[in-house]
Design a protein around this motif. Structure first.
Motif, short mmCIF file in Angstrom:
data_model
loop_
_atom_site.label_atom_id
_atom_site.label_comp_id
_atom_site.label_asym_id
_atom_site.label_seq_id
_atom_site.Cartn_x
_atom_site.Cartn_y
_atom_site.Cartn_z
N LYS A 152 39.37 32.53 40.48
CA LYS A 152 40.20 31.32 40.62
C LYS A 152 40.56 30.75 39.25
O LYS A 152 41.69 30.31 39.03
CB LYS A 152 39.42 30.27 41.45
N ILE A 153 39.60 30.78 38.31
CA ILE A 153 39.87 30.29 36.96
C ILE A 153 40.97 31.14 36.32
O ILE A 153 41.90 30.62 35.71
CB ILE A 153 38.59 30.32 36.09
N GLY A 154 40.86 32.47 36.49
CA GLY A 154 41.86 33.39 35.95
C GLY A 154 43.24 33.08 36.48
O GLY A 154 44.22 33.06 35.74
N GLU A 155 43.31 32.84 37.81
CA GLU A 155 44.61 32.50 38.44
C GLU A 155 45.16 31.20 37.87
O GLU A 155 46.35 31.10 37.55
CB GLU A 155 44.44 32.38 39.96
N ASN A 156 44.29 30.19 37.75
CA ASN A 156 44.74 28.88 37.25
C ASN A 156 45.22 28.94 35.79
O ASN A 156 46.16 28.24 35.42
CB ASN A 156 43.60 27.85 37.34
N LEU A 157 44.56 29.78 34.99
CA LEU A 157 44.91 29.85 33.57
C LEU A 157 45.88 30.99 33.24
O LEU A 157 46.32 31.12 32.10
CB LEU A 157 43.64 30.00 32.72
N GLY A 158 46.17 31.84 34.24
CA GLY A 158 47.09 32.95 34.02
C GLY A 158 46.50 34.04 33.14
O GLY A 158 47.21 34.65 32.33
N ILE A 159 45.18 34.26 33.26
CA ILE A 159 44.51 35.32 32.50
C ILE A 159 43.69 36.18 33.46
O ILE A 159 43.45 35.78 34.60
CB ILE A 159 43.59 34.74 31.39
N SER A 160 43.27 37.35 33.00
CA SER A 160 42.53 38.26 33.88
C SER A 160 41.11 37.77 34.12
O SER A 160 40.56 37.00 33.32
CB SER A 160 42.47 39.67 33.26
N THR A 161 40.52 38.22 35.22
CA THR A 161 39.14 37.87 35.55
C THR A 161 38.20 38.37 34.46
O THR A 161 37.23 37.70 34.11
CB THR A 161 38.74 38.49 36.91
N GLU A 162 38.52 39.54 33.89
CA GLU A 162 37.68 40.10 32.82
C GLU A 162 37.68 39.19 31.59
O GLU A 162 36.66 39.00 30.94
CB GLU A 162 38.16 41.51 32.43
N THR A 163 38.85 38.64 31.27
CA THR A 163 38.95 37.71 30.13
C THR A 163 38.13 36.46 30.40
O THR A 163 37.43 35.96 29.51
CB THR A 163 40.43 37.35 29.85
N VAL A 164 38.20 35.97 31.64
CA VAL A 164 37.40 34.80 32.03
C VAL A 164 35.91 35.11 31.84
O VAL A 164 35.17 34.33 31.25
CB VAL A 164 37.68 34.38 33.49
N LYS A 165 35.49 36.29 32.33
CA LYS A 165 34.08 36.68 32.22
C LYS A 165 33.64 36.75 30.76
O LYS A 165 32.54 36.32 30.41
CB LYS A 165 33.85 38.04 32.89
N LYS A 166 34.51 37.30 29.92
CA LYS A 166 34.19 37.44 28.49
C LYS A 166 34.02 36.06 27.85
O LYS A 166 33.04 35.82 27.16
CB LYS A 166 35.31 38.23 27.79
N HIS A 167 34.97 35.16 28.11
CA HIS A 167 34.89 33.80 27.56
C HIS A 167 33.65 33.08 28.08
O HIS A 167 32.95 32.39 27.34
CB HIS A 167 36.14 32.99 27.91
#
Length: 195
Positions: A152-167
C-alpha cells in the motif's frame, strides 16, 4: 597508485576541489580503513566506526572546495576523524544523560508513571525518526503509525514494494541503533515499577 604518493594525492585533492566524484571515491577507497580503524579503536563499536567513516567523508565532500589547500591529507583526515569521534561520544553521553534525567525524575510505581515513561519513550523515538532521510521517514511513519502494508505504501508513493522494503529496513536499522542506549534504561525502570 601508491598510498604515499604526494603527487597523486595533491592531484586528487585539486580534482576534488573542482567537484570530481572520481577523486573523492579514490580518496575514500584509500583512506576509509584508516578512519574505520581509528574509530573502532576509540569507540570499540563496529556500528559507530562505520557511522564515523560515513560522517567524516560526508564532511570532506561538503567542504570539497577547500581540498586543494590541504598539504597532508592523512594528517588532516586523522584530525577530522578524531574530533568527529569525540563529538560522537560526547553526543551519545549527552543523549544517555538526557534519557537518565527524563526517566529518573518522579519515579512512582503506578499507572501514571507507566504513562509518563511511555510518553518519554515516544518523545525520544520521535526525535530519532526526525533524523531519518525524508523518504525513509515518510515510509517509516506510514508503516508504523498509519499501519499501512509495504504494498500500500508503494502504491501511495508510486514506488516498488522492494524499494519500500529497502527503505524500511534501513530506517529500522537506524532507529534500533539510535534507541538502543535508552532501551536498558526503560526496561529496568519498567521492571522496577512492576515489582
Amino acid at each position: 597508485m601508491s598510498l604515499n604518493s604526494s603527487f597523486d594525492e595533491n592531484k586528487l585533492l585539486h580534482e576534488l576541489s573542482q567537484g570530481s566524484e572520481l577523486a573523492f571515491t579514490e580518496l575514500y577507497n584509500r583512506y576509509k580503513n584508516l578512519v574505520y580503524g581509528t574509530a573502532l579503536k576509540i569507540t570499540k563499536s563496529k556500528v559507530l566506526a562505520e557511522e564515523a567513516v560515513q560522517d567524516v567523508f560526508l564532511k570532506i565532500w561538503q567542504n570539497q572546495e577547500k581540498a586543494a589547500e590541504i598539504t597532508n591529507f592523512e594528517n588532516y583526515l586523522f584530525i577530522i576523524s578524531r574530533n568527529h569521534i569525540f563529538d560522537m561520544i560526547k553526543k551519545i553521553a549527552r543523549e544517555t544523560n538526557l534519557a537518565s534525567d527524563i526517566t529518573y525524575k518522579n519515579i512512582a510505581a503506578d499507572d501514571t508513571d507507566t504513562a509518563i515513561k511511555d510518553d518519554q519513550y515516544n518523545v525520544i523515538l520521535n526525535q530519532i525518526i526526525e533524523q531519518l532521510p525524508p523518504q525513509q521517514q515518510k515510509i517509516y511513519k506510514m508503516a508504523k503509525m498509519e499501519g499501512l502494508s509495504h504494498q500500500k505504501i508503494g502504491e501511495n508513493l508510486g514506488i516498488s514494494t522492494e524499494t519500500v522494503k529497502k527503505h524500511m529496513s534501513q530506517a529500522l536499522k537506524f532507529v534500533r541503533f539510535k534507541i538502543s542506549p535508552y532501551m536498558n534504561l526503560f526496561m529496568s525502570l519498567f521492571l522496577f515499577s512492576s515489582i
